[in-house]
Design a protein around this motif. Structure first.
Motif, PDB file in Angstrom:
ATOM      1  N   ALA A  91       0.934  -1.034  -0.188  1.00 54.80           N
ATOM      2  CA  ALA A  91      -0.057  -0.062   0.047  1.00 54.80           C
ATOM      3  C   ALA A  91       0.826   1.361   0.124  1.00 54.80           C
ATOM      4  O   ALA A  91       0.602   2.245  -0.671  1.00 54.80           O
ATOM      5  CB  ALA A  91      -0.921  -0.125   1.097  1.00 54.80           C
ATOM      6  N   GLN A  92       1.880   1.126   0.985  1.00 54.63           N
ATOM      7  CA  GLN A  92       2.947   2.490   0.772  1.00 54.63           C
ATOM      8  C   GLN A  92       3.665   2.689  -0.288  1.00 54.63           C
ATOM      9  O   GLN A  92       3.446   3.825  -1.010  1.00 54.63           O
ATOM     10  CB  GLN A  92       3.782   1.977   1.979  1.00 54.63           C
ATOM     11  N   ARG A  93       3.983   1.655  -1.307  1.00 50.78           N
ATOM     12  CA  ARG A  93       4.589   1.796  -2.385  1.00 50.78           C
ATOM     13  C   ARG A  93       3.513   2.511  -3.615  1.00 50.78           C
ATOM     14  O   ARG A  93       3.895   3.163  -4.240  1.00 50.78           O
ATOM     15  CB  ARG A  93       5.302   0.663  -2.906  1.00 50.78           C
ATOM     16  N   PHE A  94       2.617   1.838  -3.692  1.00 53.23           N
ATOM     17  CA  PHE A  94       1.475   2.340  -4.515  1.00 53.23           C
ATOM     18  C   PHE A  94       1.133   3.835  -4.258  1.00 53.23           C
ATOM     19  O   PHE A  94       0.964   4.583  -5.226  1.00 53.23           O
ATOM     20  CB  PHE A  94       0.007   1.486  -4.485  1.00 53.23           C
ATOM     21  N   TYR A  95       0.857   4.079  -2.766  1.00 49.16           N
ATOM     22  CA  TYR A  95       0.352   5.750  -2.645  1.00 49.16           C
ATOM     23  C   TYR A  95       1.736   6.546  -2.953  1.00 49.16           C
ATOM     24  O   TYR A  95       1.495   7.659  -3.364  1.00 49.16           O
ATOM     25  CB  TYR A  95       0.232   5.665  -1.176  1.00 49.16           C
ATOM     26  N   ASP A  96       3.145   6.189  -2.428  1.00 51.79           N
ATOM     27  CA  ASP A  96       4.173   6.890  -2.890  1.00 51.79           C
ATOM     28  C   ASP A  96       4.496   7.484  -4.047  1.00 51.79           C
ATOM     29  O   ASP A  96       4.513   8.587  -4.130  1.00 51.79           O
ATOM     30  CB  ASP A  96       5.392   6.280  -2.155  1.00 51.79           C
ATOM     31  N   THR A  97       4.264   6.793  -5.092  1.00 45.51           N
ATOM     32  CA  THR A  97       4.581   6.973  -6.445  1.00 45.51           C
ATOM     33  C   THR A  97       3.589   8.043  -6.876  1.00 45.51           C
ATOM     34  O   THR A  97       4.140   9.077  -7.579  1.00 45.51           O
ATOM     35  CB  THR A  97       4.402   5.697  -7.120  1.00 45.51           C
ATOM     36  N   ARG A  98       2.385   7.852  -6.739  1.00 43.68           N
ATOM     37  CA  ARG A  98       1.296   8.882  -6.915  1.00 43.68           C
ATOM     38  C   ARG A  98       1.361  10.046  -6.320  1.00 43.68           C
ATOM     39  O   ARG A  98       1.392  11.477  -7.032  1.00 43.68           O
ATOM     40  CB  ARG A  98      -0.019   8.418  -6.873  1.00 43.68           C
ATOM     41  N   ILE A  99       1.746  10.191  -4.989  1.00 39.15           N
ATOM     42  CA  ILE A  99       1.833  11.165  -4.214  1.00 39.15           C
ATOM     43  C   ILE A  99       2.799  12.342  -4.693  1.00 39.15           C
ATOM     44  O   ILE A  99       2.918  13.521  -4.923  1.00 39.15           O
ATOM     45  CB  ILE A  99       1.941  11.105  -2.740  1.00 39.15           C
ATOM     46  N   TYR A 100       4.145  11.535  -4.694  1.00 37.78           N
ATOM     47  CA  TYR A 100       5.444  12.453  -4.956  1.00 37.78           C
ATOM     48  C   TYR A 100       5.516  12.978  -6.494  1.00 37.78           C
ATOM     49  O   TYR A 100       6.100  13.887  -6.789  1.00 37.78           O
ATOM     50  CB  TYR A 100       6.685  11.509  -4.442  1.00 37.78           C
ATOM     51  N   ALA A 101       4.892  12.128  -7.475  1.00 37.06           N
ATOM     52  CA  ALA A 101       4.865  12.736  -8.800  1.00 37.06           C
ATOM     53  C   ALA A 101       3.775  13.960  -8.886  1.00 37.06           C
ATOM     54  O   ALA A 101       4.404  15.041  -9.652  1.00 37.06           O
ATOM     55  CB  ALA A 101       4.139  11.670  -9.721  1.00 37.06           C
ATOM     56  N   GLY A 102       2.896  13.784  -8.081  1.00 42.53           N
ATOM     57  CA  GLY A 102       1.896  15.048  -8.205  1.00 42.53           C
ATOM     58  C   GLY A 102       2.682  16.253  -7.529  1.00 42.53           C
ATOM     59  O   GLY A 102       2.603  17.512  -7.984  1.00 42.53           O
ATOM     60  N   ILE A 103       3.439  15.979  -6.549  1.00 41.83           N
ATOM     61  CA  ILE A 103       3.954  17.102  -5.857  1.00 41.83           C
ATOM     62  C   ILE A 103       5.370  17.963  -6.653  1.00 41.83           C
ATOM     63  O   ILE A 103       5.336  18.919  -7.006  1.00 41.83           O
ATOM     64  CB  ILE A 103       4.876  16.640  -4.492  1.00 41.83           C
ATOM     65  N   TYR A 104       5.954  16.983  -7.299  1.00 37.92           N
ATOM     66  CA  TYR A 104       7.080  17.303  -8.277  1.00 37.92           C
ATOM     67  C   TYR A 104       6.336  17.971  -9.582  1.00 37.92           C
ATOM     68  O   TYR A 104       7.034  19.361 -10.057  1.00 37.92           O
ATOM     69  CB  TYR A 104       7.752  16.262  -9.042  1.00 37.92           C
ATOM     70  N   CYS A 105       4.956  17.622 -10.036  1.00 34.30           N
ATOM     71  CA  CYS A 105       4.409  18.361 -11.187  1.00 34.30           C
ATOM     72  C   CYS A 105       3.822  19.776 -10.684  1.00 34.30           C
ATOM     73  O   CYS A 105       3.674  20.670 -11.522  1.00 34.30           O
ATOM     74  CB  CYS A 105       3.481  17.589 -11.759  1.00 34.30           C
ATOM     75  N   GLN A 106       4.092  19.779  -9.151  1.00 36.32           N
ATOM     76  CA  GLN A 106       3.504  21.122  -9.053  1.00 36.32           C
ATOM     77  C   GLN A 106       4.506  22.076  -8.685  1.00 36.32           C
ATOM     78  O   GLN A 106       4.425  23.299  -9.005  1.00 36.32           O
ATOM     79  CB  GLN A 106       2.413  21.173  -7.637  1.00 36.32           C
ATOM     80  N   ILE A 107       5.656  21.568  -8.233  1.00 39.37           N
ATOM     81  CA  ILE A 107       6.648  22.472  -7.613  1.00 39.37           C
ATOM     82  C   ILE A 107       7.833  22.827  -9.006  1.00 39.37           C
ATOM     83  O   ILE A 107       8.054  23.992  -9.165  1.00 39.37           O
ATOM     84  CB  ILE A 107       7.741  21.762  -6.604  1.00 39.37           C
ATOM     85  N   ALA A 108       7.947  21.929  -9.732  1.00 38.37           N
ATOM     86  CA  ALA A 108       8.817  22.261 -10.955  1.00 38.37           C
ATOM     87  C   ALA A 108       8.429  23.333 -11.592  1.00 38.37           C
ATOM     88  O   ALA A 108       9.228  24.361 -11.929  1.00 38.37           O
ATOM     89  CB  ALA A 108       9.053  20.912 -11.627  1.00 38.37           C
ATOM     90  N   PRO A 109       6.933  23.311 -12.386  1.00 32.65           N
ATOM     91  CA  PRO A 109       6.794  24.394 -13.056  1.00 32.65           C
ATOM     92  C   PRO A 109       6.851  25.979 -12.354  1.00 32.65           C
ATOM     93  O   PRO A 109       7.195  26.848 -12.931  1.00 32.65           O
ATOM     94  CB  PRO A 109       5.062  24.203 -13.571  1.00 32.65           C
ATOM     95  N   GLU A 110       6.681  25.875 -10.967  1.00 28.74           N
ATOM     96  CA  GLU A 110       6.846  26.986 -10.224  1.00 28.74           C
ATOM     97  C   GLU A 110       8.458  27.574 -10.098  1.00 28.74           C
ATOM     98  O   GLU A 110       8.445  28.706 -10.255  1.00 28.74           O
ATOM     99  CB  GLU A 110       6.372  26.950  -8.961  1.00 28.74           C
TER     100      GLU A 110
END
Length: 297
Positions: A69-88
């Motif tokens: 469960a942790q591995r499935f959740y981590d991948t999606r959460i941190y991908a979303g964080i990167y996609c939010q921070i990088a363009p900024e």
């Protein structure tokens, strides 16, 4: 744009990250009990009981469910964080007139924060819980071995308190050079390109040499602990084979967790340097490259 650091990323996305922290801690805490349950299962089998085997299977099943469960959740959460921070970060750099080489290099450096949170953070938490949990259980099984384990921990703390500032300086020099990679490649001058990559590799060699020196001293302590433990257990006359096995496994687990901690310390030192860099005026970085290169000579 908000400052980029591990602390600020975690605080900014705290509710997304909180659940993965819970899963990481739960999984790491369950892992601590494997050597003890295995040892009890061995003693149970020697006495003709299968109860310990059932407990071992239950523990393994719970660990598997939580880890998946942790591995499935981590991948999606941190991908979303990167996609939010990088363009900024890119937009902020463009508005400040930063050169493309700096924006490109810093975008690559930003991925190290996300990769640390996704890949290294579970290992960091697991290592810390592994060290603390193993120490507590070793103390309950053999106090003399526990004191020897504390000695190894003290040795590692002294080594990295002494070498930490050198590690930071070497990472700073490497990143100074990395931020000029695009400029070096755009020059189309073979000598410039050659000097750039040569400088990068010299910084890498210096970082590797520092870590190798630390590795040598630490593993001398590890070998001493590995030799000391079985001699001490035998001298104490422990007759429960399962508990002897558990103690030896906890020492191995303690060593494994402890020797990986310095790797994470190095990563944190590097991320701290990157955090300061992402908040720094690129002009200051330009001025520091010549100084960085001079430190190589």
């Amino acid at each position: 744009m908000q400052k980029i650091s591990l602390k600020h990323i975690i605080l900014r996305f705290k509710w997304r990250i909180a659940f993965t922290f819970f899963l990481i801690i739960a999984g790491a805490s369950l892992n601590i009990f494997f050597p003890l349950v295995i040892g009890l299962a061995i003693d149970g089998l020697l006495a003709g009981s299968y109860e310990g085997i059932y407990h071992l299977g239950l523990l393994g099943g719970l660990t598997l469910v939580i880890g998946t469960a942790q591995r499935f959740y981590d991948t999606r959460i941190y991908a979303g964080i990167y996609c939010q921070i990088a363009p900024e970060m890119v937009s902020d750099g463009q508005s400040k007139g930063q050169p493309l080489s700096t924006i490109s290099a810093r975008s690559a450096l930003l991925t190290e924060f996300v990769e640390f949170l996704e890949n290294s953070l579970p290992e960091v938490v697991g290592a810390i819980i592994g060290v603390v949990g193993a120490l507590l259980l070793i103390a309950s099984l053999n106090f003399t071995v526990f004191l020897a384990c504390l000695g190894l921990l003290l040795l590692i703390m002294v080594i990295y308190s002494v070498t930490g500032k050198f590690n930071y300086a070497l990472n700073s020099g490497y990143n100074d050079q990395l931020e000029h990679q695009v400029i070096a490649l755009e020059s189309k001058n073979k000598d410039v390109v050659h000097r750039h990559f040569g400088a990068l590799m010299r910084w890498n060699i210096k970082l590797s040499d520092l870590e190798t020196s630390n590795y040598l001293v630490i593993w001398l302590g590890v070998i001493a602990l590995l030799v000391f433990t079985p001699i001490t257990v035998i001298d104490d006359g422990v007759l429960q084979y399962g508990l002897v096995f558990s103690l030896l496994m906890y020492v191995f687990e303690y060593i494994e967790s402890l020797v990986t901690c310095p790797i994470f310390v190095q990563q944190l030192i590097r991320l701290h340097e990157i955090s300061k860099r992402l908040s720094c005026d690129p002009v200051a970085i330009n001025q520091s490259v010549e100084l960085s290169n001079s430190r190589l000579n």
